[in-house]
Design an enzyme around this catalytic site. Structure first.
Site, PDB file in Angstrom:
ATOM      1  N   HIS A 245       0.849  -1.190   0.000  1.00  0.00           N
ATOM      2  CA  HIS A 245       0.000   0.000   0.000  1.00  0.00           C
ATOM      3  C   HIS A 245       0.884   1.239   0.000  1.00  0.00           C
ATOM      4  CE1 HIS A 245      -3.155   2.810   1.156  1.00  0.00           C
ATOM      5  NE2 HIS A 245      -3.994   1.888   0.710  1.00  0.00           N
TER       6      HIS A 245
ATOM      7  N   ASP B 242      -7.970  -5.460  -0.040  1.00  0.00           N
ATOM      8  CA  ASP B 242      -8.438  -6.352  -1.108  1.00  0.00           C
ATOM      9  C   ASP B 242      -8.093  -7.817  -0.882  1.00  0.00           C
ATOM     10  OD1 ASP B 242      -9.596  -4.349  -2.712  1.00  0.00           O
ATOM     11  OD2 ASP B 242      -7.591  -3.702  -3.287  1.00  0.00           O
TER      12      ASP B 242
HETATM   13  N1  ACO Z   1       4.104  -7.583  -4.734  1.00  0.00           N
HETATM   14  C1  ACO Z   1       5.436  -7.543  -4.912  1.00  0.00           C
HETATM   15  N2  ACO Z   1       6.202  -6.449  -4.714  1.00  0.00           N
HETATM   16  C2  ACO Z   1       5.564  -5.335  -4.326  1.00  0.00           C
HETATM   17  C3  ACO Z   1       4.170  -5.287  -4.115  1.00  0.00           C
HETATM   18  C4  ACO Z   1       3.441  -6.471  -4.338  1.00  0.00           C
HETATM   19  N3  ACO Z   1       2.113  -6.499  -4.158  1.00  0.00           N
HETATM   20  N4  ACO Z   1       3.815  -4.045  -3.737  1.00  0.00           N
HETATM   21  C5  ACO Z   1       4.931  -3.328  -3.704  1.00  0.00           C
HETATM   22  N5  ACO Z   1       6.013  -4.101  -4.049  1.00  0.00           N
HETATM   23  C6  ACO Z   1       7.416  -3.701  -4.086  1.00  0.00           C
HETATM   24  C7  ACO Z   1       7.733  -2.836  -5.296  1.00  0.00           C
HETATM   25  O1  ACO Z   1       8.106  -3.623  -6.401  1.00  0.00           O
HETATM   26  C8  ACO Z   1       8.856  -1.981  -4.757  1.00  0.00           C
HETATM   27  O2  ACO Z   1      10.022  -2.751  -4.744  1.00  0.00           O
HETATM   28  P1  ACO Z   1      11.479  -2.055  -4.998  1.00  0.00           P
HETATM   29  O3  ACO Z   1      11.664  -1.100  -3.857  1.00  0.00           O
HETATM   30  O4  ACO Z   1      12.425  -3.198  -4.999  1.00  0.00           O
HETATM   31  O5  ACO Z   1      11.368  -1.374  -6.333  1.00  0.00           O
HETATM   32  C9  ACO Z   1       8.462  -1.744  -3.302  1.00  0.00           C
HETATM   33  O6  ACO Z   1       7.662  -2.867  -2.947  1.00  0.00           O
HETATM   34  C10 ACO Z   1       7.687  -0.462  -3.075  1.00  0.00           C
HETATM   35  O7  ACO Z   1       6.533  -0.517  -3.861  1.00  0.00           O
HETATM   36  P2  ACO Z   1       5.957   0.668  -4.733  1.00  0.00           P
HETATM   37  O8  ACO Z   1       5.603   0.143  -6.079  1.00  0.00           O
HETATM   38  O9  ACO Z   1       6.877   1.846  -4.667  1.00  0.00           O
HETATM   39  O10 ACO Z   1       4.671   1.004  -3.935  1.00  0.00           O
HETATM   40  P3  ACO Z   1       3.580   2.000  -4.400  1.00  0.00           P
HETATM   41  O11 ACO Z   1       3.245   2.817  -3.220  1.00  0.00           O
HETATM   42  O12 ACO Z   1       3.934   2.727  -5.630  1.00  0.00           O
HETATM   43  O13 ACO Z   1       2.393   1.027  -4.800  1.00  0.00           O
HETATM   44  C11 ACO Z   1       0.615  -0.469  -4.630  1.00  0.00           C
HETATM   45  C12 ACO Z   1       1.405   0.632  -3.935  1.00  0.00           C
HETATM   46  C13 ACO Z   1       0.176  -0.004  -6.035  1.00  0.00           C
HETATM   47  C14 ACO Z   1      -0.633  -0.752  -3.828  1.00  0.00           C
HETATM   48  C15 ACO Z   1       1.498  -1.729  -4.731  1.00  0.00           C
HETATM   49  O14 ACO Z   1       1.848  -2.176  -3.437  1.00  0.00           O
HETATM   50  C16 ACO Z   1       0.831  -2.846  -5.512  1.00  0.00           C
HETATM   51  O15 ACO Z   1       0.928  -2.875  -6.743  1.00  0.00           O
HETATM   52  N6  ACO Z   1       0.152  -3.811  -4.814  1.00  0.00           N
HETATM   53  C17 ACO Z   1      -0.572  -4.839  -5.508  1.00  0.00           C
HETATM   54  C18 ACO Z   1      -1.912  -4.293  -6.031  1.00  0.00           C
HETATM   55  C19 ACO Z   1      -2.884  -4.057  -4.923  1.00  0.00           C
HETATM   56  O16 ACO Z   1      -3.085  -4.891  -4.048  1.00  0.00           O
HETATM   57  N7  ACO Z   1      -3.542  -2.890  -4.976  1.00  0.00           N
HETATM   58  C20 ACO Z   1      -4.570  -2.511  -4.011  1.00  0.00           C
HETATM   59  C21 ACO Z   1      -4.060  -1.436  -3.107  1.00  0.00           C
HETATM   60  S1  ACO Z   1      -5.259  -1.020  -1.883  1.00  0.00           S
HETATM   61  C22 ACO Z   1      -6.409  -0.162  -2.752  1.00  0.00           C
HETATM   62  O17 ACO Z   1      -6.149   0.575  -3.646  1.00  0.00           O
HETATM   63  C23 ACO Z   1      -7.764  -0.343  -2.376  1.00  0.00           C
END
Ligand code: ACO
Length: 432
Positions: free
Chosen positions: A310, A367
């Site tokens: 998140h 989710d």
């Molecule tokens: N699986 C694997 N790796 C992940 C995940 C994941 N679900 N989420 C984040 N990471 C990793 C990223 O690859 C990144 O790694 P790095 O530092 O090596 O590059 C690090 O964790 C930080 O992640 P960001 O992408 O910078 O996080 P951001 O804040 O941009 O994204 C998000 C948040 C979009 C929710 C992300 O965690 C994600 O894609 N999760 C999966 C989709 C999801 O569940 N979305 C629902 C969110 S809740 C909602 O909107 C209701």
């Protein structure tokens, strides 16, 4: 929020620029950069707005480090009561405090009075392909409500906002149920004015002509809880979309329709569908949970562990915590079993002890468990994000209201750092 309490100094080109620092009621601090461009031709660079407060808000408070979520100051856990009431929460989000008996009764009646769709709007469903994506239908229908309720295109006081909110919150449930009926090739079931909000929705989803669906109390309570947990989440992607559209003085229907479209994305509300697909794939033997974890960590693989991570929470999402226990509660009351819950628990256990997830502070988000609960109610997977939207609607309305009525509200118009071609000449097509 108090007026500025402090100042910060920015040193650039041997010049010292003093900037005001504001402090929120929970001690969060924000540097005011609004005059940087006007006075110094400088902008701030924050591509995904991860570090930018775009407004002052008094609707929802999140402390992502500690996993805290409060609506109008009330911790989210306190809405997880024996009889959760989504309508009460919707009113509180929009009007700023819990309603009294009279206010709640009035709102309930307004929802009942507005539960039917205009026949013209209802007929639109028949023009759509049966396999149309439910979120496309939802956003189109909300947009189209502007054609049938032109009296609400200008909202300048709380009474007219209440009328528009009641229509939207009530009709979105009818639209959602009709969307499902159309895709399943079933006749539309009209709303029953004797039923409460959630029971009425389940009735429209699952009753058949001459065969009333018996809505159990457990089911009704679980649905109220799911909707409450989705009701607002401060400046998330869809709420920001609503605010941006609203800031151009666009109407409530157009703004909420934009919110639906933003929510549809798999990185936002669409993740609940992706979670279910992932759990089903594992259950059917497509991949082992360990393989999914490995794929999510692999930087050469696009796969992400859906329902994990998140932008704001660096701790367990408090909504996921409540949903996880709600699954256990509902399953034991209904004596229901779902092997996907075991798959989800296994994935969570693996992720939470994996250094990749620990270092990045990635925990289950809302989710991860919501779909399992919706599935137990018989809601099909293609409707999951629509369910999220029904829950989030009061939040969008509250965000719209705050934006629309804010003192000195301006159109939201970010800047950019231009990295394209320097000035270049147009070349006639024959010479290219
Ligand atoms: N699986 C694997 N790796 C992940 C995940 C994941 N679900 N989420 C984040 N990471 C990793 C990223 O690859 C990144 O790694 P790095 O530092 O090596 O590059 C690090 O964790 C930080 O992640 P960001 O992408 O910078 O996080 P951001 O804040 O941009 O994204 C998000 C948040 C979009 C929710 C992300 O965690 C994600 O894609 N999760 C999966 C989709 C999801 O569940 N979305 C629902 C969110 S809740 C909602 O909107 C209701």
């Amino acid at each position: 929020m108090s007026d500025f309490s402090d100042t910060a100094k920015l040193l650039i080109d041997d010049k010292e620029i003093e900037l005001n620092v504001y402090t929120g009621v929970e001690g969060d601090r924000a540097i005011d950069v609004t005059s940087l461009y006007k006075d110094h031709k400088l902008t701030t660079y924050d591509p995904s707005l991860g570090n930018t407060a775009i407004c002052r808000s008094s609707i929802t408070y999140i402390d992502g480090e500690r996993g805290v979520l409060r609506y109008r100051g009330i911790p989210i856990e306190q809405f997880n009561r024996s009889k959760p009431n989504f309508i009460e929460v919707a009113w509180a989000l929009i009007f700023g405090r819990l309603p009294d008996h009279e206010e709640l009764g009035y709102f309930h009646d307004a929802l009942t009075d507005n539960e039917l769709l205009h026949e013209g709007l209802r007929n639109q469903f028949m023009a759509l392909p049966v396999d149309a994506p439910p979120m496309a239908i939802l956003s189109a229908m909300i947009s189209m409500m502007a054609c049938y309720h032109k009296e609400f295109l200008q909202l300048e006081d709380e009474t007219s906002l209440l009328g528009a909110a009641a229509r939207l919150i009530s009709k979105v449930r009818t639209i959602a149920a009709f969307t499902h009926r159309r895709s399943a090739g079933l006749p539309f079931i009209y709303p029953d004015p004797n039923l409460r909000y959630c029971a009425n929705f389940l009735h429209m989803m699952f009753s058949l002509p001459y065969k009333q669906f018996e809505v159990s109390e457990e089911m009704e309570d679980a649905l109220n809880l799911v909707l409450i947990l989705h009701a607002d989440h401060e400046q998330n992607c869809s709420a920001s979309a609503v605010r941006v559209v609203c800031s151009a003085q666009a109407n409530l229907f157009a703004s909420c329709s934009a919110g639906v479209n933003a929510l549809w994305g798999p990185l936002h509300g669409g993740a609940n569908v992706k979670v279910m697909e992932m759990l089903e794939m594992i259950y059917r033997g497509g991949h082992r949970p360990e393989e999914c974890i490995a794929a999510a960590k692999d930087k050469n693989n696009q796969f992400r562990l859906f329902g994990f991570g998140h932008r704001v929470y660096r701790n367990y999402d408090p909504r996921a915590k409540i949903l996880k226990t709600a699954c256990d509660r509902l399953f034991s009351k209904l004596k229901h079993k779902d092997p996907l819950l075991d798959v989800a628990r296994k994935l969570e256990e693996l992720a939470l002890r994996d250094p990749y997830f620990i270092e990045r502070k990635l925990y289950p988000n809302v989710d991860f468990y919501s779909g399992i609960l919706l599935r137990a109610m018989g809601i099909p997977t293609n409707m999951f994000t629509v369910m999220f939207a029904i829950g989030r609607l009061p939040g969008w309305i509250a965000q719209w209201k705050e934006q629309h009525f804010a003192d000195g509200a301006k159109i939201i118009r970010p800047r950019q750092l231009y990295v394209g071609n320097p000035k270049s000449d147009y070349i006639e097509i024959e010479k290219r």
